[in-house]
Design an enzyme around this catalytic site. Structure first.
Site, PDB file in Angstrom:
ATOM      1  N   CYS A  71       0.830  -1.190   0.000  1.00 32.21           N
ATOM      2  CA  CYS A  71       0.000   0.000   0.000  1.00 32.21           C
ATOM      3  C   CYS A  71       0.869   1.246   0.000  1.00 32.21           C
ATOM      4  CB  CYS A  71      -0.905  -0.004   1.221  1.00 32.21           C
ATOM      5  SG  CYS A  71      -1.721  -1.584   1.503  1.00 32.21           S
ATOM      6  N   ARG A  86       1.289   1.799  -5.983  1.00 31.93           N
ATOM      7  CA  ARG A  86       1.608   0.828  -4.936  1.00 31.93           C
ATOM      8  C   ARG A  86       0.369   0.047  -4.481  1.00 31.93           C
ATOM      9  NH1 ARG A  86       6.646   1.755  -2.223  1.00 31.93           N
ATOM     10  NH2 ARG A  86       5.849   0.430  -0.581  1.00 31.93           N
ATOM     11  N   TRP A 125      -3.944  -2.020  -1.236  1.00 33.45           N
ATOM     12  CA  TRP A 125      -3.958  -3.224  -2.077  1.00 33.45           C
ATOM     13  C   TRP A 125      -4.374  -4.350  -1.139  1.00 33.45           C
ATOM     14  CZ3 TRP A 125      -1.631  -8.040  -2.365  1.00 33.45           C
ATOM     15  CH2 TRP A 125      -1.689  -8.682  -3.605  1.00 33.45           C
ATOM     16  N   ASN A 143       0.850  -0.357   6.164  1.00 31.16           N
ATOM     17  CA  ASN A 143       1.294  -1.129   5.010  1.00 31.16           C
ATOM     18  C   ASN A 143       2.003  -2.368   5.539  1.00 31.16           C
ATOM     19  OD1 ASN A 143       2.159  -2.061   2.548  1.00 31.16           O
ATOM     20  ND2 ASN A 143       3.801  -0.572   2.328  1.00 31.16           N
ATOM     21  N   GLY A 144       1.644  -3.545   5.053  1.00 25.04           N
ATOM     22  CA  GLY A 144       2.246  -4.785   5.518  1.00 25.04           C
ATOM     23  C   GLY A 144       1.180  -5.781   5.935  1.00 25.04           C
ATOM     24  N   GLU A 196       8.852 -12.511 -21.170  1.00 28.50           N
ATOM     25  CA  GLU A 196       8.588 -11.122 -20.758  1.00 28.50           C
ATOM     26  C   GLU A 196       7.472 -10.508 -21.591  1.00 28.50           C
ATOM     27  OE1 GLU A 196       8.955  -7.393 -18.812  1.00 28.50           O
ATOM     28  OE2 GLU A 196       9.423  -9.468 -18.270  1.00 28.50           O
ATOM     29  N   LYS A 213       3.934  -9.070 -20.079  1.00 24.44           N
ATOM     30  CA  LYS A 213       3.446  -7.714 -20.304  1.00 24.44           C
ATOM     31  C   LYS A 213       2.014  -7.736 -20.827  1.00 24.44           C
ATOM     32  CE  LYS A 213       6.656  -5.227 -18.831  1.00 24.44           C
ATOM     33  NZ  LYS A 213       6.758  -6.261 -17.778  1.00 24.44           N
ATOM     34  N   GLU A 231      -0.368  -8.720 -18.007  1.00 26.01           N
ATOM     35  CA  GLU A 231      -0.461  -7.711 -16.956  1.00 26.01           C
ATOM     36  C   GLU A 231      -1.424  -6.592 -17.296  1.00 26.01           C
ATOM     37  OE1 GLU A 231       3.682  -7.335 -14.492  1.00 26.01           O
ATOM     38  OE2 GLU A 231       3.714  -6.597 -16.552  1.00 26.01           O
ATOM     39  N   HIS A 259       5.584 -30.086 -28.022  1.00 24.64           N
ATOM     40  CA  HIS A 259       5.359 -30.993 -26.899  1.00 24.64           C
ATOM     41  C   HIS A 259       4.184 -30.528 -26.035  1.00 24.64           C
ATOM     42  CE1 HIS A 259       8.960 -33.208 -27.863  1.00 24.64           C
ATOM     43  NE2 HIS A 259       9.664 -32.093 -27.860  1.00 24.64           N
ATOM     44  N   LYS A 292       2.995  -2.195  -7.722  1.00 28.32           N
ATOM     45  CA  LYS A 292       4.362  -2.022  -8.183  1.00 28.32           C
ATOM     46  C   LYS A 292       5.378  -2.596  -7.202  1.00 28.32           C
ATOM     47  CE  LYS A 292       7.214   0.026 -11.119  1.00 28.32           C
ATOM     48  NZ  LYS A 292       7.225  -0.339 -12.538  1.00 28.32           N
TER      49      LYS A 292
END
Length: 615
Positions: A2, A27, A75, A101-102, A487, A491, A494, A510, A610
């Site tokens: 957060c 965040r 979050w 936060n945590g 990657e 992207k 996301e 396969h 983030k």
């Protein structure tokens, strides 16, 4: 994960609190709230589910007048995103407000104890117990001392926290605390500011105080800051560092979104990182702080990271093993912390984290240091926990990255890893100075090669139409570009919420080949390299099954142009290990265009944050 901001001073608090939340929204952003200690002596706040813009609209009619306050973007970890679960949280009396936060790991036991004692709870969160614990301590052993009350309350917590606490009965102070979650303080002529990230404090001060784990601080209206340990001892010399920032660095600057801006900033970011790195003695990497003897004795390297940074680690492994001839193990931090590992006095651990606060990565680094390994960090954030707890740190100098999905930090991390590979290879005798110089000459071409790809962004916009009706997609590559494919798929997932899967191209037959049908989009990375012809064969397998093939190929490759439905062109490159740094720019732009076509918020994709500061 957060965002926290706080202020106490002579100015109205609410404007800064809202501005700070907007800067920290990356965040966490499923809900937000503010609490201000008003002139009437009471706490007044607004909180709601949704983005900071929704909160700002509600605050515009709330008359939040007062010169001290705290605020939060959330979050969700405990309790669904909702008005009642938004921070700040209050105690039963409404006189104590906290933001957190945590994760409080023992909150259930604490909550049961507080319920028995007569407290009532208004949310489903773990955080709310902190407000009630502080209230209990204020009325009991702390005897009205807010700093002491927070110290006593945090002594009962298990887990991680960055806290800001406001109390209506102590109007001239704000208390903050930190354990395994970042929190910084800035003193300015108009008061004292606190935040979980320097981006919220841009332009407020040129120097900040970084709280260490198990430290607390009293921020006073007169501008003073007193830092203590969790045992109550005064910290005479808090950890301070200078911040070289521009207030405009985290603004859009004419771009439609931060993702577009940060993609465009990649050439300049790489130029900053490469500046003055090649000397007559080889690569300048004073940050590593190892002697030639230490480097020559390295028996293995562990590269530990999460998400996008993990992909950097995979490419780093290939380059380090090829050039430095040192075995490399790459691990995702969340798995690594539970594994048995082989470590000697000559083991080097490289951790990669954009924020420098990734909880899993930090836990892995602490584990490796405990086993006797030397820890080297590659990160973007000055003064971050990763930087402070490592034996050496290489800052990638990418500047603020506001978009949740990483672009310029990713390419800068890859270049940093290559600098490390060249440095180790030269100093352990695996490469001569002339070889290092040749590689660096090619490395220095990357910014202009990326500029050329940026000019071709129109190609990605055209190609995005191939994903319009898709439900899924496949990304293929060989060698280092199998990682580039991973990657690119990440992207796309996301920011567009379109499922994408990445595979080493030779492995497609396969299993994943069963997905292919008419119109199914397949992105194949097929530059001019040692495995070019093999990848072309895989493309032919794709075409034979009716799928739509989009190639990322080297200029002038007529074979690929004749086969594929679309081609995203990259300039010729002499070093195939550097191709991923240039090719991925097309995949970044492609993901952005697909997301925009699907009406997605490219800067703030759902459910993501983030800086992942919880394990």
């Amino acid at each position: 994960m957060c965002g926290i901001v706080g202020y106490i001073g002579t100015k109205q608090a609410a404007p800064f609190l809202l501005q700070g939340l907007a800067a920290l929204e990356y965040r966490g952003y499923d809900s937000a709230g503010v609490e201000v200690l008003s002139n009437d002596g009471g706490l007044h706040g607004v909180k709601c589910a949704g983005r900071v813009s929704v909160l700002a609209q509600r605050c515009s009619t709330a008359n939040l007048l007062g010169t001290s306050g705290i605020a939060h973007t959330r979050w969700a970890t405990h309790g669904a995103p909702s008005d009642k679960n938004s921070h700040p949280h209050l105690d039963c009396s409404g006189r104590v407000a906290i933001v957190h936060n945590g994760i409080i790991e023992n909150y259930r036991a604490l909550k049961e104890e507080l319920l028995v004692a007569g407290h009532s709870f208004a949310s489903d969160t773990d955080s709310e117990v902190v407000a009630h614990l502080v209230s209990e301590s204020l009325a009991g052993p702390a005897k009205g001392d807010l700093l002491e009350a927070v110290r006593i309350a945090t002594s009962r917590l298990e887990g991680s926290w960055a806290l800001a606490v406001l109390c209506a009965d102590t109007p001239n102070e704000l208390v903050v605390a930190r354990n395994r979650s970042p929190l910084i303080i800035a003193q300015a002529p108009d008061g004292v500011y606190a935040a979980s990230d320097v981006s919220a404090l841009a332009g407020k001060a040129s120097e900040v105080i970084q709280l260490d784990d198990n430290q607390l601080a009293r921020l006073s209206k007169n501008g003073s800051v007193n830092v203590i340990t969790s045992e109550g001892s005064l910290v005479s010399k808090p950890n301070k560092y200078a911040v070289d920032w521009e207030a405009s660095a985290a603004t859009l600057g004419g771009y439609p979104d931060f993702m577009a801006k940060e993609i465009a900033e990649q050439p300049e970011a790489l130029e900053r990182l490469l500046r003055d790195r090649l000397t007559s003695d080889g690569i300048k990497l004073d940050e590593l702080k190892m002697t030639n003897e230490d480097i020559a004795a390295i028996d293995r390297i562990y590269v530990i990271a999460c998400g996008t940074s993990y992909h950097v680690g995979l490419i780093a492994r290939t380059v380090i093993e090829a050039w430095a001839q040192v075995p490399v193990v790459v691990e995702t931090a969340s798995e690594f912390i539970y594994q048995d590992v082989l470590v000697t006095d000559h083991t080097l651990c490289v951790i990669i984290s954009q924020s420098g606060e990734t909880a899993d990565t930090l836990s892995a680094a602490r584990k490796m240091r405990g086993l006797g390994a030397r820890v080297f960090a590659i990160t973007n954030v000055i003064g971050s926990t990763a930087a402070r707890e490592s034996d050496g740190v290489l800052y990638i100098q990418a500047g603020p990255e506001v978009c949740v999905c990483s672009t310029k930090a990713y390419t800068a991390q890859m270049v940093a890893a290559i600098l490390l590979a060249l440095y180790v290879a030269h100093h352990n005798g695996a490469m001569s100075y002339e070889q290092v110089q040749d590689k660096f000459t090619e490395l220095a071409k990357l910014p202009n090669q990326i500029r050329e790809v940026l000019k071709r962004g129109w190609q990605d916009k055209v190609v995005s139409s191939a994903f319009a009706q898709a439900q899924s997609s496949l990304f293929l590559g060989r060698g280092v570009n199998a990682t580039t494919a991973a990657e690119g798929a990440l992207k796309l997932k996301e920011i567009s919420y379109l499922h994408a899967e990445a595979y080493a191209a030779g492995e497609m037959k396969h299993g994943p080949i069963a997905l292919l049908e008419k119109g199914f989009p397949v992105v194949a990375l097929v530059p001019r390299d040692r495995v070019h012809d093999k990848t072309v064969s895989n493309i032919e397998e794709v075409i034979a099954r009716g799928a739509t093939c989009i190639a990322v190929a080297t200029d002038g490759d007529t074979d690929v142009a004749a086969l594929c439905h679309h081609v995203l062109w990259i300039p010729p490159m002499n070093e195939e290990f550097f191709v991923p740094i240039v090719a991925v720019v097309h995949l970044q732009m492609l993901a952005r265009h697909v997301a925009l076509a699907r009406n997605c918020d490219v800067d703030k994709p759902r459910n993501l944050a983030k800086s992942v500061t919880v394990e």
